[in-house]
Structure formats: C-alpha cells, structure tokens
Scaffold this motif. Structure first.
Motif, PDB file in Angstrom:
ATOM      1  N   ASP A  51      38.053  42.878  47.819  1.00  0.00           N
ATOM      2  CA  ASP A  51      36.598  43.042  47.999  1.00  0.00           C
ATOM      3  C   ASP A  51      35.924  43.121  46.635  1.00  0.00           C
ATOM      4  OD1 ASP A  51      37.012  45.002  50.846  1.00  0.00           O
ATOM      5  OD2 ASP A  51      35.222  43.726  50.663  1.00  0.00           O
ATOM      6  N   GLU A  55      33.385  40.481  44.771  1.00  0.00           N
ATOM      7  CA  GLU A  55      31.986  40.786  44.464  1.00  0.00           C
ATOM      8  C   GLU A  55      31.717  40.612  42.966  1.00  0.00           C
ATOM      9  OE1 GLU A  55      29.948  43.670  46.688  1.00  0.00           O
ATOM     10  OE2 GLU A  55      28.544  44.147  45.096  1.00  0.00           O
ATOM     11  N   GLY A  73      24.778  44.307  46.802  1.00  0.00           N
ATOM     12  CA  GLY A  73      26.073  43.950  47.370  1.00  0.00           C
ATOM     13  C   GLY A  73      26.736  45.163  47.986  1.00  0.00           C
ATOM     14  N   GLU A  74      27.683  44.913  48.899  1.00  0.00           N
ATOM     15  CA  GLU A  74      28.331  46.025  49.595  1.00  0.00           C
ATOM     16  C   GLU A  74      29.110  46.920  48.646  1.00  0.00           C
ATOM     17  OE1 GLU A  74      31.005  44.972  52.799  1.00  0.00           O
ATOM     18  OE2 GLU A  74      31.085  47.064  53.474  1.00  0.00           O
ATOM     19  N   GLU A  75      29.709  46.345  47.637  1.00  0.00           N
ATOM     20  CA  GLU A  75      30.622  47.129  46.798  1.00  0.00           C
ATOM     21  C   GLU A  75      30.098  47.437  45.407  1.00  0.00           C
ATOM     22  OE1 GLU A  75      32.989  46.630  50.185  1.00  0.00           O
ATOM     23  OE2 GLU A  75      32.736  48.188  48.679  1.00  0.00           O
ATOM     24  N   ASP A  90      27.820  40.113  50.927  1.00  0.00           N
ATOM     25  CA  ASP A  90      28.999  40.836  51.408  1.00  0.00           C
ATOM     26  C   ASP A  90      30.192  40.015  50.962  1.00  0.00           C
ATOM     27  OD1 ASP A  90      30.036  42.378  54.579  1.00  0.00           O
ATOM     28  OD2 ASP A  90      31.023  42.187  52.625  1.00  0.00           O
ATOM     29  N   ASP A  93      33.453  40.049  54.404  1.00  0.00           N
ATOM     30  CA  ASP A  93      33.041  40.610  55.693  1.00  0.00           C
ATOM     31  C   ASP A  93      34.199  40.418  56.662  1.00  0.00           C
ATOM     32  OD1 ASP A  93      30.927  41.835  57.325  1.00  0.00           O
ATOM     33  OD2 ASP A  93      31.137  39.994  58.492  1.00  0.00           O
ATOM     34  N   THR A  95      36.684  43.148  56.471  1.00  0.00           N
ATOM     35  CA  THR A  95      37.687  43.738  55.572  1.00  0.00           C
ATOM     36  C   THR A  95      38.929  44.220  56.303  1.00  0.00           C
ATOM     37  OG1 THR A  95      35.944  44.453  54.041  1.00  0.00           O
ATOM     38  CG2 THR A  95      38.068  45.561  53.855  1.00  0.00           C
ATOM     39  N   SER A 108      29.724  36.322  52.763  1.00  0.00           N
ATOM     40  CA  SER A 108      28.322  36.141  53.169  1.00  0.00           C
ATOM     41  C   SER A 108      27.417  36.294  51.948  1.00  0.00           C
ATOM     42  CB  SER A 108      27.938  37.190  54.226  1.00  0.00           C
ATOM     43  OG  SER A 108      26.580  37.029  54.602  1.00  0.00           O
ATOM     44  N   SER A 187      33.945  40.700  62.324  1.00  0.00           N
ATOM     45  CA  SER A 187      33.129  40.224  61.202  1.00  0.00           C
ATOM     46  C   SER A 187      31.741  39.887  61.714  1.00  0.00           C
ATOM     47  CB  SER A 187      33.758  38.983  60.558  1.00  0.00           C
ATOM     48  OG  SER A 187      32.821  38.350  59.688  1.00  0.00           O
ATOM     49  N   TRP A 211      23.872  43.702  54.281  1.00  0.00           N
ATOM     50  CA  TRP A 211      24.690  42.613  53.722  1.00  0.00           C
ATOM     51  C   TRP A 211      25.561  41.943  54.795  1.00  0.00           C
ATOM     52  CZ3 TRP A 211      24.729  47.419  51.020  1.00  0.00           C
ATOM     53  CH2 TRP A 211      25.616  48.362  51.553  1.00  0.00           C
ATOM     54  N   ASP A 212      25.824  42.665  55.896  1.00  0.00           N
ATOM     55  CA  ASP A 212      26.600  42.057  56.993  1.00  0.00           C
ATOM     56  C   ASP A 212      25.804  40.951  57.682  1.00  0.00           C
ATOM     57  OD1 ASP A 212      27.732  45.349  57.913  1.00  0.00           O
ATOM     58  OD2 ASP A 212      28.874  43.810  56.860  1.00  0.00           O
TER      59      ASP A 212
END
Ligand code: LIP
Length: 256
Positions: A51, A55, A73-75, A90, A93, A95, A108, A187, A211-212
C-alpha cells in the motif's frame, strides 16, 4: 476545462495508476505469506508495505507532472494545492483481498470532478472517465438497465468495527430477501466500476472513505447510473448507493 488539459489529466491518472499497479503486482506475485502487514483502526483494518510503496509511487508521478495540485491519499498526508485541482487516490483498494491472495483489488486515482481511473492490473482492465463517457479498455460501459429489484444482483461491503457490522447485518437482512443476490467482494472501487459496467445492477456501502469512491462514483455517473449519498443515521456512517434509475429509489428506501 479545455479538452487538451482534460486529456493531460487523464494521462497523468493512468500513468500513476499503472506505476502503482506494477509495484503491487510484483509484490503480490512474490508474496509467500503476510508481508509487512500492520493494523490501522482495528485488527481487521490492515495496511501493507505494498500500500505504502504504491502510494509513494503515485505521489511521485503527481508531484512531477502536476506540481501545485492537491493530493489526498489513504496512506499519506493531505497535501493542499494551489491550482484548485485535488487528486484523491487509493493506492490499493481491496487491501484485505490483496493480503489474503484474493484477486479482487485495484488502484483508484481521481482528479476530483475531472478524471476517474480504476486500474485492475490482474485482469488488465482500465476503467476511466473524463466526465462525458465511461470506458473499459477504450470501449463504452453499458450498465445493466435492470428494472426489477427482485432480479437485481447487488454488491455491498462492511466496515471494520464490530458494532457497525452488526448494524450493517440488520440492513442486509432486509435487502437479501428482496433482491436476486448479494455480492461482497471487498473493493469498493471495483464494485463501483463493475456496476458501471453492468456486472452488478447496484452497489451500496456505508463507512467507505472518499478515496474508495472518488473515481468509481464518477464512472457510475458518466455511465448514466443514479449516484446517491446515504446519509449518516442511527450510528451508521454515511455512504454511497449507485443503481440504475429504475431501481435506485426502491433500493434506497430499503437500505435506509
Ligand atoms: C476497502 C473497501 C471495501 C470495504 C472495505 C475496505 P481498502 O477499502 O474498498 O469496499 O468494504 O472495508 O474499506 O481498505 O481495501 O482500501
């Protein structure tokens, strides 16, 4: 926005998604077990080194090709921009699927309100939209057009918190008898893209993150589906519902 600038944003989104996908595939195929995994909000909310590496690669492309744009971003950090454009990404997506070796995950990348890209590197399927049309590997997506909820295949997902999952089970108990069947594939971005492609008739989920859904919801809107927000209520988080116009309101009433 000029067509040329939109095309450039689309190319940036595709490059970022593909670079991340290459990193994910390389690690996925070499993984012989749980690799660099740690939990986030709960023991079931996982993030992997993959992940994080994906990113980082996306952010490198975006800062190199679109300096000044915002990035969420998610992370990683929420980086404010100066151009009025914001990328919502993401990097992986699905994970949990990725870490369990289940082939249902994607990258994504969205430039909000401009471009949406969902890249499934295992199937080599590129879903994209610049607002006008939604495409899969260059061909226009055609939603199912289902007009009868009782024969609809509906995708959904569940949160990581046990209390939330208990409430979501109550919703499923209402929905399951009223539709053809349910799919929970893990997902959100692919659930949205597959609904835009007509593989599902509808998708809903509460508790998903921006972000999903940023890219997938654009795909669904461009494909002509109804895209509805599920408002937070009764300790259930807000969420999204997408469906063909003929069944959207009935499903919305059922999901509540
Ligand atoms: C996942 C979503 C999925 C949801 C999972 C998880 P992640 O995102 O795509 O729809 O049900 O709980 O939130 O964490 O794999 O990026």
């Amino acid at each position: 926005m000029a067509a040329g600038e939109l095309a450039e944003l689309r190319d940036v989104a595709v490059e970022a998604a593909r670079v991340a996908g290459d990193i994910l595939v390389a690690r996925y195929e070499s993984a012989t077990g749980p690799v660099g995994v740690r939990s986030k909000s709960s023991a079931t909310d996982l993030v992997s080194e993959a992940d994080l590496a994906a990113e980082r690669a996306i952010r490198e492309v975006l800062t190199r090709r679109r300096p000044g744009d915002g990035i969420l971003g998610e992370e990683g950090d929420d980086v404010p921009g100066t151009t009025g454009l914001r990328w919502v990404v993401d990097p992986l997506d699905g994970t949990t699927n990725y870490l369990f070796g289940l082939p249902q995950w994607c990258v994504s990348v969205a430039c909000e309100h401009r471009v949406g890209v969902v890249w499934d590197p295992l199937r080599q399927e590129l879903f994209e939209t610049t607002g006008g049309t939604a495409l899969l590997n260059g061909r226009a997506l055609e939603p199912s057009g289902r007009e009868d909820l009782a024969t609809a295949l509906v995708a959904t997902g569940f949160g990581y918190d046990a209390g939330v999952r208990a409430r979501q089970a109550e919703v499923i108990a209402r929905v399951l008898p009223r539709v053809r069947d349910i799919r929970r594939m893990g997902s959100a971005a692919l659930d949205l893209a597959w609904t835009a492609a007509g593989r599902y008739d509808a998708y809903y989920e509460r508790g998903i993150a921006v972000w999903d859904v940023a890219a997938g919801s654009m795909l669904c809107a461009a494909a002509g589906l109804a895209v509805r927000e599920l408002p937070a209520r009764d300790a259930l988080a807000a969420g999204i519902l997408v469906a063909g116009p003929a069944i959207a309101e009935e499903l919305l009433d059922l999901v509540g």
